[in-house]
Enzyme design. Structure first.
Site, short mmCIF file in Angstrom:
data_model
loop_
_atom_site.label_atom_id
_atom_site.label_comp_id
_atom_site.label_asym_id
_atom_site.label_seq_id
_atom_site.Cartn_x
_atom_site.Cartn_y
_atom_site.Cartn_z
N MET A 296 -6.99 43.72 -6.50
CA MET A 296 -7.59 44.11 -7.78
C MET A 296 -8.74 43.17 -8.11
O MET A 296 -8.58 41.96 -8.09
CB MET A 296 -6.50 44.06 -8.86
N GLU B 248 -13.27 43.91 -2.69
CA GLU B 248 -13.12 43.40 -4.06
C GLU B 248 -14.37 42.65 -4.50
O GLU B 248 -14.76 42.70 -5.67
CB GLU B 248 -11.87 42.53 -4.18
N HIS C 64 -17.01 44.95 -5.76
CA HIS C 64 -16.76 45.35 -7.15
C HIS C 64 -17.29 44.33 -8.16
O HIS C 64 -17.50 44.68 -9.31
CB HIS C 64 -15.25 45.45 -7.40
N GLU D 225 -15.04 52.91 -6.59
CA GLU D 225 -14.22 52.82 -5.38
C GLU D 225 -14.92 53.33 -4.12
O GLU D 225 -14.81 52.74 -3.06
CB GLU D 225 -12.88 53.52 -5.58
N1 BES Z 1 -9.56 48.72 -8.21
C1 BES Z 1 -8.67 48.82 -7.13
C2 BES Z 1 -7.26 48.47 -7.45
C3 BES Z 1 -6.53 49.48 -8.29
C4 BES Z 1 -6.29 50.71 -7.79
C5 BES Z 1 -6.07 49.17 -9.53
C6 BES Z 1 -5.63 51.62 -8.57
C7 BES Z 1 -5.41 50.08 -10.30
C8 BES Z 1 -5.19 51.31 -9.82
C9 BES Z 1 -9.09 47.88 -5.99
O1 BES Z 1 -10.43 47.57 -5.94
C10 BES Z 1 -8.79 48.62 -4.73
O2 BES Z 1 -9.49 49.55 -4.44
N2 BES Z 1 -7.74 48.23 -4.04
C11 BES Z 1 -7.29 48.91 -2.86
C12 BES Z 1 -7.44 48.04 -1.68
C13 BES Z 1 -8.81 48.21 -1.15
C14 BES Z 1 -9.21 47.15 -0.23
C15 BES Z 1 -9.03 49.55 -0.51
C16 BES Z 1 -5.84 49.23 -3.04
O3 BES Z 1 -5.24 48.65 -3.92
O4 BES Z 1 -5.34 50.06 -2.31
ZN ZN Z 2 -11.61 49.09 -5.18
#
Ligand code: BES
Ligand code: ZN
Length: 844
Positions: free
Chosen positions: A259, A293, A296, A315
């Site tokens: 996150m 991350e 972002h 995303e």
């Molecule tokens: N912003 C997301 C995390 C997130 C996802 C928070 C859904 C709340 C709800 C983070 O940047 C993200 O995309 N995380 C991915 C991992 C990423 C490296 C693909 C995840 O958590 O799967």
């Molecule tokens: Zn993400």
């Protein structure tokens, strides 16, 4: 459906001054917040969830308020409008559901400990303090916190600590004011953490943190990557990293993967820490997640989507940049191969099922926000669309457009159109008209290419696997042909290009479209075009080989071509030594496996085929890594050994058993790259309850999440009903299997025929427990998605239907239920129509 109310329409926050007092022992917190902002109405509301609100003061006068728990809000009647500061006293409970403020559990030297941290995306800041919990309501935050702190423990937040001196007396940690940002990006973590820091070229302090259950060396890899990735982005985006520090903390309990909280990124341990005994794949994964991350920190944090319907702006973009940045800092990794073998097939598969969501999707209810984070769509397809756009514009125009975008929108909010405008300015191309159809429509086209009467005929149709309603959708397809003399893009349903023979004479090799496989479509070559392509298959570059095989496989999945035809393609690949081709083979074999009954003649033929395909690579690679071998060799070795073990090849099994014996007293020390196959092989050879118990003990004892995963996968190979029962007993035992890992255990066991009945029954019988434990969680829908991805009999389809259809009104899983029904039905249909032909081809 009623629209989600937007609270920012009546109150615009400017600054939050928050104080929290946290008790780990009591699992409670109390706090107060002073919210400055502007009221546009006398009746305003703030978000809150499960908070007790003691008082709301304006100029020291208590205001009337009503709790509106159904809407996760508190409604306030103001005597006036305009600028003001509201002071609110509140209290809350700390629960285990991994949202809001929550604990992580772990053990060091036999002592149980807890770290407290936060997860506020998408809409969980409201569980920690009253606020306007919407991405558009950007404000600055002054955060301070006190907790039942023990010797040596620390607190981290988005910004550096200020007034550490005062903390010595008061015990209160106070942090500098954040930049203007959305509430979902605020974060803190506190407890007995260790860290290592370094500086970027520009002086940003980068730090990697974890609990002391890990060796401090496990922080080094991510630290090096984070520093270099920030340097890269500063250059590429043309904007300095916006805040003084970039901290990254690995947490023992974590719902998502990672996150991007501004300045305090949080991770599952597996995505940040690298054990000394690690694999190439796990290191690449860590690098990609850190790079994601960090992307972002600009895209998402500095500039943020106005509302969740444009989540793809965050995303899809970060998912593209993770590959662009890692490719720039570690070119020898060929990291785009990872995208070709993970994201691309995931997107092509899911996006072919009717009922899938588009990348840009309306959000009408808070419960729908979680379902937006569809890995195969918003991440994989979305980033594929971004790669497609970047190729169409060229990297220079692309990066220049981003600079315009950041200059114009930093600290603000945007919609998709704002990005298209900036990219149009830098490139001179009409980006919106090119991208809209790709973003707004679900699905993707199959381009059919054939030659008739010396005309090259190209046509597009939506590509479906399974039952569907064709709405006649069209896309602007970048042809990206390897031949010159063809149009750049195609918008029509059909184009006819005359004088094919002349075109062929001017160009070399077989005609191919979508070179480098960057655009989101597949091609169905017919007649002479197919013959030409297939006759050159083994001469193509590796990405094109993978692409060609992947496209044939998808066409076979849809029933457009025969599955049996794939067997002869496989037989041509035994001399291939690349990771991309090994993965293509892996995909096809996994597809073929569904046609093979256990203990049948076909199984014998299939097993022989597997050994034939991989023998040469096995002889080349063996079990032992050669000094200085390429990373790719390790990855190919893993695929080869895993198939050799899965078909029970005696020679390979014997070697694996010998390795197990050598490491028997400390199986964690088996080299990580071959540990999985050695552990699986041992289960296959021995399959005793004692062995299973020893794996479970190792699972509990280790702090290496990759080793844990390998143990779970290994155990799923058991055919011993006692072992299956032992494992299923642990599903609800949080001291053995953490809730964050349950869906992984469920998936690996569900795929195995010996265990499927037991775990499927378990999930149905324990559905309300699963829902209570993981209902608000990212992984909840896995309990629908995994059976849908696995089941292949009418009996299972009937059971799936009987169990899930009554739950179609649950928005968190509704789409996955209806897509799952189609997916299973399509698989049953495919197996029944193609089985005889596939069996014959395997035995030929
Ligand atoms: N912003 C997301 C995390 C997130 C996802 C928070 C859904 C709340 C709800 C983070 O940047 C993200 O995309 N995380 C991915 C991992 C990423 C490296 C693909 C995840 O958590 O799967
Ligand atoms: Zn993400």
């Amino acid at each position: 459906m009623s629209k989600v109310e937007r609270l920012v329409e009546t109150f615009i926050p400017e600054n939050y001054n928050i104080f929290l007092d946290i008790s780990r022992a009591e699992k409670t917190f109390t706090g107060n917040v002073a919210i400055s902002g502007e009221a546009l109405d006398n009746e305003i509301a703030l978000h809150q969830k499960d908070l007790t609100i003691q008082s709301i003061l304006l100029d020291n006068q208590a205001l009337e308020f009503q709790m509106d728990n159904a809407n996760e809000a508190v409604r306030i009647n103001l005597p006036e409008t305009g600028s003001m500061t509201l002071v609110i006293e509140f209290a809350g409970k700390i629960t285990d559901n991994m949202t809001g403020i929550y604990p992580s559990y772990y053990t060091v030297d036999g002592v149980k400990k807890e770290v407290i941290s936060t997860q506020f995306e998408s809409h969980f800041a409201r569980e920690a303090f009253p606020c306007i919990d919407e991405p558009e309501a950007k404000a600055t935050f002054d955060f301070s916190v006190k907790f039942d702190q023990e010797e040596g423990e620390i607190a981290l937040s988005n910004m550096p600590e200020c007034s550490a001196d005062r903390r010595q007396e008061t015990g209160i940690w106070t942090f500098e004011t954040t930049p203007r940002m959305s509430s979902y990006l605020l974060a803190f973590a506190l407890g007995d953490l260790q860290g290592k820091t370094a500086k970027t070229k520009n002086g940003t302090e980068v730090g990697i943190f974890a609990t002391k259950a890990h060796p401090s060396t496990s922080l080094d890899f991510a630290l090096d990557i984070a520093v270099r990735v920030i340097d890269f982005y500063e250059d590429y985006f043309g904007v300095k990293y916006p805040i003084p520090l970039s901290y990254h903390v690995a947490l023992p309990d974590f719902s998502a993967g990672a996150m991007e909280n501004w300045g305090l990124v949080t991770y599952r341990e597996v995505y940040l820490l690298v054990d000394e005994n690690s694999t190439v794949t796990s290191r690449q994964q860590v690098a990609l997640v850190v790079a994601h991350e960090l992307a972002h920190q600009w895209f998402g944090n500095l500039v943020t989507m106005k509302w969740w319907d444009d989540l793809w702006l965050n995303e899809s973009f970060a998912n593209m940049m993770e590959y662009v940045s890692i490719n720039a800092i570690e070119p020898s990794w060929n990291i785009f191969e990872d995208f070709q073998t993970t994201g691309v097939p995931a997107a092509l598969k899911r996006d072919a099922t009717d009922g899938v969501q588009s990348v840009h999707v309306a959000v009408n209810h808070p419960d729908e926000i979680n379902t937006l984070f569809d890995g195969a769509i918003v991440y994989a397809k979305g980033s594929r669309l971004m790669h497609m756009l970047r190729r169409w514009l060229g990297d220079e125009a692309f990066a220049a457009g981003l600079k315009i975008y950041f200059d114009r929108h930093q600290y603000g909010n945007t919609v998709g159109r704002d990005l298209w405008n900036a990219l149009s300015e830098s490139s001179g191309k009409d980006v919106a008209s090119f991208m809209d159809a790709w973003l707004e429509q679900p699905g993707y086209p199959v381009l059919t290419a054939k030659v008739e009467n010396d005309n090259l005929i190209l046509s597009q149709n939506q590509f479906f696997i399974g039952e569907n309603e064709d709405k006649g959708r069209l896309w602007e397809i970048p042809l990206n042909a390897n031949w010159s003399g063809l149009p750049d893009t195609m918008v029509e349903r059909e184009v006819v290009i005359p004088n094919f023979s002349q075109l062929a004479a001017q160009n070399e090799g077989a005609l191919r479209f979508n070179t480098e496989n960057t655009a989101h479509y597949i091609t169905n070559y017919e007649g002479e075009l197919l013959t030409a392509l297939m006759s050159q298959l083994t001469d193509l570059d590796t990405t094109s080989k993978l692409q060609a095989i992947q496209e044939r496989r998808l066409l076979a999945e849809s029933g457009r071509i025969s599955y049996a035809g794939l067997v002869s393609i496989l037989k041509e690949l035994e001399h291939e030594d690349s990771y991309l081709v090994a993965s293509a083979i892996n995909q096809v074999l996994a597809g073929l496996e569904r046609f093979v009954d256990e203990d049948s003649d076909t199984e014998v033929a299939y097993n022989n085929l597997v050994v034939d395909i991989f023998r040469e690579n096995f002889e080349r690679l063996g079990f032992q890594a050669k000094p200085d071998e390429a990373d790719e060799d390790e990855m190919v070795r893993q695929i080869v050994l895993s198939y050799m073990i899965s078909v029970g090849n005696a020679e390979v099994a014997k070697e694996a058993s010998a390795i197990y014996q050598e490491y028997k007293t400390n199986i964690e020390n088996i080299p990580a790259a071959i540990r999985q196959v050695v552990l699986i092989n041992q289960i296959k050879q021995e399959d005793s309850l004692e062995l299973a118990q020893s794996y479970l003990d190792a699972y509990v004892a280790t702090n290496d999440s990759n080793f844990r995963r390998q143990l779970a996968r290994a155990l799923s190979n058991t055919k011993n009903p006692e072992t299956i029962a032992l494992v299923v007993e642990q599903f609800k035992n949080k001291d053995v299997i953490k809730p964050q890992d349950l869906s992984m255990w469920y998936a690996v066991f569900l795929m195995k025929s010996a265990a499927q009945e037991t775990v499927w029954t378990w999930s149905r019988e324990n559905w309300s427990w699963i829902k209570a434990a993981l209902g608000g969680d990212m992984s909840f829908d896995s309990f629908v998605v995994y059976p849908a991805a696995t089941f292949k009999t009418q009996e299972r389809l009937d059971e799936f239907k009987a169990f899930f259809e009554p739950q179609l009104d649950d928005l968190a899983i509704s789409r996955n239920i209806s897509m799952g029904l189609k997916e299973i039905a399509a698989r049953i249909q495919l197996v029944s129509t193609e089985k005889a032909a596939v069996e014959a081809a395997l035995k030929a």
